[in-house]
Design an enzyme around this catalytic site. Structure first.
Site, PDB file in Angstrom:
ATOM      1  N   LYS A  77       0.836  -1.201   0.000  1.00 12.82           N
ATOM      2  CA  LYS A  77       0.000   0.000   0.000  1.00 12.82           C
ATOM      3  C   LYS A  77       0.868   1.247   0.000  1.00 12.82           C
ATOM      4  CE  LYS A  77      -3.960   1.990   2.531  1.00 12.82           C
ATOM      5  NZ  LYS A  77      -4.885   1.810   3.672  1.00 12.82           N
ATOM      6  N   SER A 152      -9.731   2.019   2.934  1.00  8.76           N
ATOM      7  CA  SER A 152      -8.844   2.748   2.039  1.00  8.76           C
ATOM      8  C   SER A 152      -7.856   1.845   1.298  1.00  8.76           C
ATOM      9  CB  SER A 152      -8.052   3.783   2.861  1.00  8.76           C
ATOM     10  OG  SER A 152      -7.239   3.144   3.830  1.00  8.76           O
ATOM     11  N   SER A 176     -10.082  -0.527   7.120  1.00  6.68           N
ATOM     12  CA  SER A 176      -9.524  -0.319   5.781  1.00  6.68           C
ATOM     13  C   SER A 176      -8.812  -1.519   5.171  1.00  6.68           C
ATOM     14  CB  SER A 176      -8.570   0.877   5.798  1.00  6.68           C
ATOM     15  OG  SER A 176      -9.283   2.064   5.973  1.00  6.68           O
TER      16      SER A 176
END
Length: 483
Positions: A77, A152, A176
């Site tokens: 990420k 996210s 997330s």
């Protein structure tokens, strides 16, 4: 059949039998990215040249005693700092940021000889539930390109679901990892707060953020957590708790385990098809010898309000460092220093980030601190106590991961309160600091994945994995999107 349809242990065996090479694995990843990422848009930055160099280097050293991550491709990420590989947190304000150091998890992956394929898209600074808040791209759900992948960590979940990488790292502040894992039909774990170092994770809300693994199976997830967990002197919130062998817990035996089902997790706002998927999952667990009881987490209904006050307050402090002076984007034509700050932040941050900074600054301001921030901290304690009370009598808590399947792109982006409600079932886990996992629990009527959430006691990821693996093996939801 893709190489990534195999589990980690199977790929490891193929490598040692010399049926495949590490370069084959890396090329498979980039080939798949070339085929589908134009549609999915999971990756922001790729590192192909270095990845192939690393593959050749590791192939020469391949022996008999390497760990399972040896030579395996992974996506990271884009809020996890990687030395020499652009890290933007999907924000304009960090659009040119090339870190000069590694996060602790990046160092641990390197020590395990995993190969970073690239950086994955996300909501800007991890603020969002749909990956529509990224400055650079809108990631699509591989199951239906008209729907969101969640957020996210939408890029992290979508890349695994689309077969671009066998596993990835995400971060979870209020759901997330688990929410996008549910939306994309993969396995995602939020570890206990303190289990994994946050050093090098670009902070959103420091008391809530945790890095965790996203994979296609519970077994692979357990191994990846083992590799990244542990005490880190660079992170004062990192816990000095032994990291067990998680895979040894994957026996399939859950006889006698006590499972709690909170009535609030199946109440208003949760769709009937999600409720039904949980009921069917509970039958599977009962059939495996677990005891199921309904319980109450009475303060969970305050979770969303509590979370957004606390997380936004912490964000307003954490994001003060982005000022256009030391690194990142800097606005032009500023008249003075204060004007430079204002212009840089106004131009560099997106709408959702600005919204949360403003909310957090308000909640921390003189005259409102006691009414909002302090009260939210008290409610957080009550939520934590609810979990502690249930865990006095039960081994795990089970319920849905999300109230609905994935929604359409653009459907909720202009309605922040509805968007925030997507995390109503995951937020309490972060507020309490306990571990939680989402595993696939079948498909909705529209053919979109549904997730089952399994929550455990502090630092008891072993039991969470044990239950998740037993359910995974018995329910056998071997789901894969057709892209």
């Amino acid at each position: 059949m893709s190489l990534f349809d195999h589990k980690l242990a199977d790929l490891h065996d193929l490598l040692h039998k010399k049926e495949i090479t590490i370069a084959d694995l890396v090329r498979e990843s980039y080939k798949r990215i070339e085929e589908v990422d134009g549609k999915v848009q999971a990756f922001l930055t790729l590192d192909e040249e270095r990845a192939l160099e690393r593959a050749e280097e590791l192939q020469k050293k391949l022996g008999a005693d390497e760990g399972l991550l040896y030579g395996m491709p992974i996506g990271v990420k884009d809020n996890i700092v990687t030395k020499g590989l652009r890290t933007t947190a999907a924000s304009k304000i960090l659009g040119n940021f090339d870190p000069i150091y590694n996060s602790t998890v990046a160092d641990k992956l390197h020590a395990a000889d995993a190969i970073t394929i690239g950086k994955l898209n996300m909501d800007e600074f991890a603020m969002g539930s749909s990956t529509e808040n990224s400055h650079f791209a809108k990631t699509k759900n591989p199951w239906n390109l008209e729907t969101v992948p969640g957020g996210s960590s939408g890029g992290s979940a979508a890349a695994v679901a689309a077969g671009e990488v066998p596993f990835s790292l995400g971060s979870d502040t209020g759901g997330s990892i688990r929410q996008p894992a549910s939306f994309c039909g993969v396995v995602g774990l939020k570890p206990t707060y303190g289990r994994v170092s946050r050093f090098g994770l670009i902070a959103f809300a420091s008391s809530l953020d945790q890095i965790g693994p996203i994979t296609t199976s519970v077994e692979d997830n357990a191994y990846l957590l083992e590799a990244i967990a542990g005490l880190d002197p660079n992170d004062s919130t990192s816990a000095n708790v032994e990291v067990p062998n998680y895979r040894s817990a994957l026996t399939g035996d859950i006889k006698g385990l006590k499972v709690a089902v909170p009535k609030e997790y199946l109440g208003d706002g949760v769709s009937e098809e999600v409720r039904q998927s949980v009921r069917e999952a509970l039958k599977v667990l009962e059939g495996l010898g677990a005891t199921i009881d309904e319980v109450s987490l009475p303060h969970s209904k305050y979770g969303v309000a509590t979370y957004y006050l606390l997380s936004s307050s912490e964000a307003s402090a954490n994001l003060a460092r982005f000022d256009g002076i030391r690194y990142g984007y800097r606005a032009d034509n500023a008249e003075n220093l204060i004007d430079l700050y204002k212009k840089t932040r106004a131009e560099g941050f997106g709408d959702e980030v600005k919204r949360r900074i403003m909310l957090g600054t308000y909640a921390l301001s003189s005259g409102y601190y006691d009414a909002y921030y302090k009260k939210a901290q008290k409610v957080r304690t009550l939520i934590k106590q609810d979990f502690e009370k249930v865990f006095e009598d039960y081994d795990v808590i089970v319920g849905p991961t999300t109230p609905t399947p994935a929604f359409k792109i653009g459907e909720q982006i202009d309605d922040p309160l509805t968007m925030y409600a997507n995390d109503i079932l995951t937020i309490p886990v972060n507020l309490a600091g306990v571990p939680g996992i989402s595993v696939p629990a079948g498909l909705s009527e529209s053919g979109l994945p549904l997730g089952l959430q399994i929550i455990g006691k502090h630092f008891d990821e072993r039991t969470v994995y044990r239950v998740a693996h037993a359910y995974e093996q018995s329910a056998n939801h071997n789901m894969k999107p057709e892209l």
